[in-house]
Design a protein around this motif. Structure first.
Motif, mmCIF file in Angstrom:
data_model
loop_
_atom_site.group_PDB
_atom_site.id
_atom_site.type_symbol
_atom_site.label_atom_id
_atom_site.label_comp_id
_atom_site.label_asym_id
_atom_site.label_seq_id
_atom_site.Cartn_x
_atom_site.Cartn_y
_atom_site.Cartn_z
ATOM 1 N N ARG A 169 0.830 -1.199 0.000
ATOM 2 C CA ARG A 169 0.000 0.000 0.000
ATOM 3 C C ARG A 169 0.870 1.257 0.000
ATOM 4 O O ARG A 169 0.550 2.249 -0.659
ATOM 5 N N LYS A 170 1.975 1.202 0.756
ATOM 6 C CA LYS A 170 2.879 2.348 0.819
ATOM 7 C C LYS A 170 3.499 2.623 -0.549
ATOM 8 O O LYS A 170 3.547 3.766 -1.010
ATOM 9 N N ARG A 171 3.980 1.563 -1.198
ATOM 10 C CA ARG A 171 4.585 1.727 -2.532
ATOM 11 C C ARG A 171 3.555 2.236 -3.533
ATOM 12 O O ARG A 171 3.846 3.098 -4.368
ATOM 13 N N SER A 172 2.344 1.700 -3.442
ATOM 14 C CA SER A 172 1.291 2.104 -4.367
ATOM 15 C C SER A 172 0.935 3.576 -4.169
ATOM 16 O O SER A 172 0.763 4.319 -5.135
ATOM 17 N N TRP A 173 0.840 3.987 -2.908
ATOM 18 C CA TRP A 173 0.521 5.385 -2.618
ATOM 19 C C TRP A 173 1.616 6.313 -3.116
ATOM 20 O O TRP A 173 1.334 7.344 -3.742
ATOM 21 N N MET A 174 2.884 5.976 -2.876
ATOM 22 C CA MET A 174 3.982 6.837 -3.305
ATOM 23 C C MET A 174 4.021 6.945 -4.823
ATOM 24 O O MET A 174 4.311 8.016 -5.370
ATOM 25 N N ALA A 175 3.698 5.845 -5.510
ATOM 26 C CA ALA A 175 3.676 5.882 -6.971
ATOM 27 C C ALA A 175 2.579 6.821 -7.466
ATOM 28 O O ALA A 175 2.792 7.609 -8.400
ATOM 29 N N ARG A 176 1.411 6.771 -6.833
ATOM 30 C CA ARG A 176 0.305 7.645 -7.244
ATOM 31 C C ARG A 176 0.608 9.094 -6.888
ATOM 32 O O ARG A 176 0.267 10.015 -7.633
ATOM 33 N N LEU A 177 1.246 9.298 -5.734
ATOM 34 C CA LEU A 177 1.582 10.662 -5.321
ATOM 35 C C LEU A 177 2.595 11.276 -6.284
ATOM 36 O O LEU A 177 2.463 12.437 -6.689
ATOM 37 N N LYS A 178 3.610 10.510 -6.648
ATOM 38 C CA LYS A 178 4.611 11.017 -7.599
ATOM 39 C C LYS A 178 3.978 11.309 -8.956
ATOM 40 O O LYS A 178 4.304 12.322 -9.595
ATOM 41 N N ALA A 179 3.080 10.416 -9.385
ATOM 42 C CA ALA A 179 2.404 10.636 -10.666
ATOM 43 C C ALA A 179 1.523 11.878 -10.593
ATOM 44 O O ALA A 179 1.471 12.687 -11.536
ATOM 45 N N GLY A 180 0.841 12.054 -9.459
ATOM 46 C CA GLY A 180 -0.029 13.208 -9.310
ATOM 47 C C GLY A 180 0.720 14.525 -9.290
ATOM 48 O O GLY A 180 0.232 15.528 -9.815
ATOM 49 N N LEU A 181 1.901 14.527 -8.706
ATOM 50 C CA LEU A 181 2.687 15.754 -8.592
ATOM 51 C C LEU A 181 3.715 15.895 -9.715
ATOM 52 O O LEU A 181 4.585 16.760 -9.645
ATOM 53 N N SER A 182 3.613 15.056 -10.732
ATOM 54 C CA SER A 182 4.659 15.016 -11.766
ATOM 55 C C SER A 182 4.816 16.342 -12.510
ATOM 56 O O SER A 182 5.929 16.723 -12.877
ATOM 57 N N LYS A 183 3.711 17.060 -12.721
ATOM 58 C CA LYS A 183 3.823 18.337 -13.444
ATOM 59 C C LYS A 183 4.601 19.366 -12.628
ATOM 60 O O LYS A 183 5.458 20.074 -13.159
ATOM 61 N N THR A 184 4.296 19.440 -11.340
ATOM 62 C CA THR A 184 5.051 20.351 -10.474
ATOM 63 C C THR A 184 6.489 19.879 -10.353
ATOM 64 O O THR A 184 7.435 20.673 -10.390
ATOM 65 N N SER A 185 6.643 18.569 -10.189
ATOM 66 C CA SER A 185 7.969 17.986 -9.996
ATOM 67 C C SER A 185 8.880 18.235 -11.185
ATOM 68 O O SER A 185 10.055 18.583 -11.023
ATOM 69 N N SER A 186 8.344 18.057 -12.387
ATOM 70 C CA SER A 186 9.190 18.224 -13.575
ATOM 71 C C SER A 186 9.698 19.648 -13.709
ATOM 72 O O SER A 186 10.832 19.881 -14.142
ATOM 73 N N ASN A 187 8.860 20.620 -13.310
ATOM 74 C CA ASN A 187 9.285 22.014 -13.403
ATOM 75 C C ASN A 187 10.432 22.331 -12.452
ATOM 76 O O ASN A 187 11.236 23.225 -12.711
ATOM 77 N N LEU A 188 10.508 21.584 -11.341
ATOM 78 C CA LEU A 188 11.554 21.833 -10.348
ATOM 79 C C LEU A 188 12.775 20.947 -10.560
ATOM 80 O O LEU A 188 13.916 21.425 -10.565
ATOM 81 N N SER A 189 12.545 19.647 -10.729
ATOM 82 C CA SER A 189 13.657 18.691 -10.778
ATOM 83 C C SER A 189 14.566 18.887 -11.981
ATOM 84 O O SER A 189 15.786 18.712 -11.892
ATOM 85 N N LEU A 190 13.967 19.235 -13.131
ATOM 86 C CA LEU A 190 14.774 19.375 -14.341
ATOM 87 C C LEU A 190 15.798 20.498 -14.242
ATOM 88 O O LEU A 190 16.798 20.504 -14.975
#
Length: 375
Positions: free
Chosen positions: A77-98
């Motif tokens: 459940r923890k892995r599944s949640w983290m995967a969904r959270l990362k996918a959900g925040l991917s647009k914000t994340s890409s703007n910062l991480s890149l």
């Protein structure tokens, strides 16, 4: 999976909505008196069946996949949640991480980072705070590569968001009365249904009050959730939402229910007459039970960005919020709004949501959130 804290209590069977209004709730004394009414002659209707939802009302069955499809262990459940959270925040994340890929530690990096934080709706105050602290940390620790600077930013963001992390504590009152507010479209009624299901996992019996008498199909939508969760819903065809809330609290006290959740009509904070009605509902709940409501929560659509911060300020001024639930973070590039809330109005964030399914609503964890945001 949920970080609730609660005192150990005898298990109480949840009242099923299949019995008629006068039928006793399992576990309640046979001789208990009927709950007093707030408005004479305005007898609330306890839902016995879920009426057909109006067009556009989501069927609760769509939001609950079969148990076999869910992760079966805590680690899964923890892995599944983290995967969904990362996918959900991917647009914000890409703007910062890149920004940190092959980057040099110079003024250009700080300027690009400032732009990315502002675009994510972190707000000017939080952005200035983070960049000032980051510059100091880079200088003091003599950080020379992008990976180290990124790690430093992650730590600073975790420290900024940590004050928002607080578990919802169950078992403090009998019943624990929760008043739920939010503007239309924030996902308030759906969130109530999800919370009811999660609380049942913690052996909590739940009663819902359909206090949203304004929006079309809101009552029917809550009843669908009530039927799906096998939870009683107190409602009226029409009438004063404060009366519905009062009757729900009285019923919850009489029947020994663990948690009473009161839905309220969605409204904009600029609609002052409707905000006054919210204050009235809160006062009337207090008449039904001293010290109630014990939790006053605001549901926020994560896509609204800086407007979410304005909502927090307005509703907190009116109701003295005890917690926030931020929904619909999936697909938005505005995940930085939590930083703005932390710096401007640090009301605890109890839960965040990244989808429509039951397990897409989870307790907010600052470290998990920043890990998903910066990778």
């Amino acid at each position: 999976m949920f970080s609730f804290f609660k005192r150990k209590k005898p298990e109480t069977e949840v009242a099923a909505p299949s019995a008629p209004d006068s039928a006793p709730v399992p576990g309640a004394p046979a001789s208990e008196p009927a709950a007093p009414m707030f408005v004479p002659g305005a007898l609330p209707t306890v839902s016995t069946t879920a009426p057909l939802a109006a067009p556009g009302t989501p069927d609760a069955g769509e939001l609950f996949p079969e148990t076999a499809e869910r992760p079966t262990t805590e680690a899964e459940r923890k892995r599944s949640w983290m995967a969904r959270l990362k996918a959900g925040l991917s647009k914000t994340s890409s703007n910062l991480s890149l920004l940190f890929v092959g980057a040099r530690i110079d003024e250009d990096l700080y300027e690009e980072l400032e732009s990315a934080l502002l675009m994510s709706d972190a707000g000017m105050d939080a952005t200035d705070h983070l960049l000032t602290a980051l510059r100091r940390k880079v200088k003091e620790e003599k950080l020379l590569d992008a990976a180290a600077v990124k790690a430093a930013l992650k730590q600073l963001m975790i420290e900024m968001l940590q004050p928002l992390q607080k578990p919802l504590e169950l078992g403090r009152h009998e019943p624990l009365v929760m008043m739920i507010a939010g503007v239309n479209g924030a996902g308030k009624t759906t969130t109530i249904g999800k919370l009811a299901k999660h609380m049942q996992r913690f052996d909590q019996s739940v009663l819902l009050a359909a206090g949203d008498t304004f929006r079309a199909a809101a009552r029917e939508q809550l009843m669908v959730w009530g039927q799906r969760n096998n939870v009683t819903v107190i409602s009226q065809q029409s009438g004063d939402p404060a009366a519905v809330a009062f009757d729900a609290v009285q019923s919850g006290k009489a029947k020994g229910v663990d948690v009473v959740m009161v839905d309220t009509a969605g409204r904009l904070p600029t609609q002052l007459h409707l905000m006054e009605e919210l204050k009235k509902i809160k006062r009337v709940i207090g008449k039904g039970m001293e010290s109630a409501p014990h939790e006053t929560l605001l549901v926020i659509d994560g896509n609204t960005g800086q407007n979410a911060l304005a909502q927090v300020k307005a509703f907190d001024d009116a109701l003295q919020l005890t917690g926030l639930i931020i929904t619909k973070l999936d697909g938005t590039a505005k995940g930085g709004v939590l930083a703005a809330i932390a710096r401007t109005r640090p009301v605890p964030v109890y839960f965040i949501g990244v989808g429509e399914k039951l397990d897409d609503l989870q307790p907010f964890d600052a470290e998990e959130f920043v890990d998903a945001l910066l990778g």
